[in-house]
Design a protein around this motif. Structure first.
Motif, mmCIF file in Angstrom:
data_model
loop_
_atom_site.group_PDB
_atom_site.id
_atom_site.type_symbol
_atom_site.label_atom_id
_atom_site.label_comp_id
_atom_site.label_asym_id
_atom_site.label_seq_id
_atom_site.Cartn_x
_atom_site.Cartn_y
_atom_site.Cartn_z
ATOM 1 N N LEU A 27 59.460 -8.663 22.226
ATOM 2 C CA LEU A 27 60.559 -9.029 23.121
ATOM 3 C C LEU A 27 61.590 -7.898 23.195
ATOM 4 O O LEU A 27 62.137 -7.613 24.267
ATOM 5 C CB LEU A 27 61.230 -10.319 22.645
ATOM 6 C CG LEU A 27 60.432 -11.609 22.853
ATOM 7 C CD1 LEU A 27 61.115 -12.775 22.159
ATOM 8 C CD2 LEU A 27 60.278 -11.909 24.347
ATOM 9 N N ALA A 59 62.733 -5.633 26.396
ATOM 10 C CA ALA A 59 64.126 -5.369 26.755
ATOM 11 C C ALA A 59 64.339 -3.870 26.979
ATOM 12 O O ALA A 59 65.004 -3.459 27.942
ATOM 13 C CB ALA A 59 65.053 -5.888 25.666
ATOM 14 N N PRO A 89 59.367 -13.561 29.946
ATOM 15 C CA PRO A 89 60.032 -12.273 30.193
ATOM 16 C C PRO A 89 59.036 -11.157 30.525
ATOM 17 O O PRO A 89 59.371 -10.211 31.235
ATOM 18 C CB PRO A 89 60.782 -11.999 28.887
ATOM 19 C CG PRO A 89 60.123 -12.848 27.865
ATOM 20 C CD PRO A 89 59.630 -14.056 28.587
ATOM 21 N N SER A 112 64.575 -12.512 28.610
ATOM 22 C CA SER A 112 64.329 -11.917 27.290
ATOM 23 C C SER A 112 65.354 -12.398 26.275
ATOM 24 O O SER A 112 65.025 -12.668 25.120
ATOM 25 C CB SER A 112 64.314 -10.391 27.375
ATOM 26 O OG SER A 112 65.597 -9.870 27.667
ATOM 27 N N HIS A 151 68.303 -6.634 19.958
ATOM 28 C CA HIS A 151 67.941 -6.741 21.373
ATOM 29 C C HIS A 151 68.828 -5.823 22.220
ATOM 30 O O HIS A 151 68.331 -5.062 23.065
ATOM 31 C CB HIS A 151 68.087 -8.202 21.815
ATOM 32 C CG HIS A 151 67.735 -8.451 23.247
ATOM 33 N ND1 HIS A 151 68.635 -8.306 24.267
ATOM 34 C CD2 HIS A 151 66.577 -8.837 23.832
ATOM 35 C CE1 HIS A 151 68.055 -8.589 25.427
ATOM 36 N NE2 HIS A 151 66.804 -8.924 25.191
#
Length: 393
Positions: free
Chosen positions: A216, A220, A274, A315, A335
């Motif tokens: 993830l 991003a 995502p 995301s 993130h």
């Protein structure tokens, strides 16, 4: 699709409070980068390369601070993390606009390390302020707020800098950021849902920093690689055509598309993976390589923008679901840092391709890279789901 969900989210005082503070505190962050470069070139008489170095140091410092400050948020809470930020960043920026190049470089790095972690705070505060079925809608509103800050911050900062000088403008912008941080400290919005099961548990990083979370974060990073890489390519194209004055039109189309896409996504009855949205973002960005004028770029940028905010929102929502509440601050920090890393990598990657082949292959290269990450992430998610189902059976 129903926009009534937005009425419900905005009727919640805590959600409105966090959304407004998030918008106001992000404007100085987005405005400072370009203002800092103009200050180094115009006020200090340095080169654009030296200005880029200051901007890079500040950006890297902010990226490094994300996970570290996020972990402190998880451990100590908002006030104990924000208070040192106000003292250190306030002191650094009270001096930085009025010193020479090398002290400015150091102070910008220190301020970046201790910047108020507003991206992590805002997203955690919004998640905590709404029930889970409104989470995507609330995060979509926050995505629109980010877009508004991204569009307005540099424009306001550059206008003020040309009117009153970059040094006093830098000082005022950062003191307003400190003031906003003080309001955030005073209000102290909750960062966790009430009655969270792991509210008081200190979780080891190994318990949640797993492949699902890592992919993830890579998605991003890939999203900002596509976005910033294509932005750099557009700037190069317009400069080559002598249409640089129309850059604002293109960015306005991009931003408007992102706002429309973000609001539409938040109103949907269900979200999307995502990785699927990242793949879509990469695919709709590719036609921008066919643009032959600023007006064509603006139209194609609007279409590409429709998937910008939804990709980032999806995301963030996915991270909030795969990471325990007690570790959410650090997770959001990672993130955000990955998004910053994607942005930082985009400029040199696109620049290298532009130098050797022009803006068209540069747009295609960053788009294909984003598509590759999306396909790899989607495949890994599908494999993990099948494995869980097999184990359950």
């Amino acid at each position: 699709m129903s926009f009534a969900a937005y009425r419900s989210v905005l009727s919640r005082p805590r959600a409105r409070q966090v959304l407004l503070l998030g918008l106001l505190l992000r404007i100085p962050i987005f405005g400072t980068g370009v203002l800092l470069m103009l200050h180094v070139v115009n006020q200090l008489g340095r080169s654009w390369g030296e200005a880029g170095l200051v901007s890079a140091v500040a950006t890297i410092a902010i990226a490094v601070s994300g996970p570290w400050r996020g972990r402190l948020l998880d451990k100590h809470g908002l006030r104990k993390v924000v208070a040192p930020s106000l003292v250190i960043t306030g002191s650094a920026w009270a001096v930085a606009p009025f010193v020479g190049y090398w002290p400015l470089l150091v102070l910008a790095g220190v301020a970046g390390l201790f910047v108020v972690p507003i991206f992590s705070v805002a997203r955690q505060g919004i998640i905590a302020a709404v029930p889970i079925h409104e989470r995507r809608t609330a995060l979509s509103v926050d995505g629109v707020a980010v877009e508004l800050a991204y569009m307005s911050g540099p424009a306001v900062a550059v206008w003020a800098g040309t009117q009153w000088g970059t040094a006093p403008t830098l000082f005022v912008v950062q003191m307003l950021a400190v003031l906003g941080g003080g309001v955030l400290w005073l209000l102290d919005p909750p960062l966790r849902e009430e009655g969270s099961a792991d509210d008081a548990v200190a979780l080891p990083r190994a318990s949640w920093f797993r492949p699902r979370f890592v992919v993830l974060c890579l998605a991003a990073a890939a999203s900002t690689l596509v976005l910033v890489g294509s932005e750099v390519s557009v700037v190069a194209a317009l400069q080559g055509w002598g249409q640089y004055a129309l850059l604002g039109l293109v960015f306005a189309g991009w931003g408007l598309g992102s706002i429309v896409g973000g609001l539409t996504y938040g109103a949907l009855s269900r979200g999307f993976s995502p990785f699927l949205l990242l793949a879509g973002l990469a695919v709709v960005t590719m036609p921008m390589a066919l643009a032959g004028s600023a007006y064509t770029f603006a139209a194609l940028a609007f279409v590409a923008g429709l998937l910008c905010a939804p990709t980032i929102t999806a995301s963030v929502e996915a991270v909030s679901r795969v990471v325990p509440t007690a570790a959410r601050g650090e997770a959001m920090g990672w993130h955000g840092s990955c998004m910053t890393a994607g942005s930082a990598a985009a400029a040199p990657v696109a620049g290298f391709v532009i130098d050797h082949g022009g803006y068209q292959p540069a747009i295609l290269v960053v788009s294909v890279a984003g598509l590759a990450v999306a396909l790899a992430g989607g495949a890994s998610a599908l494999f993990a789901r099948r494995r869980r189902l097999a184990l359950a059976a």
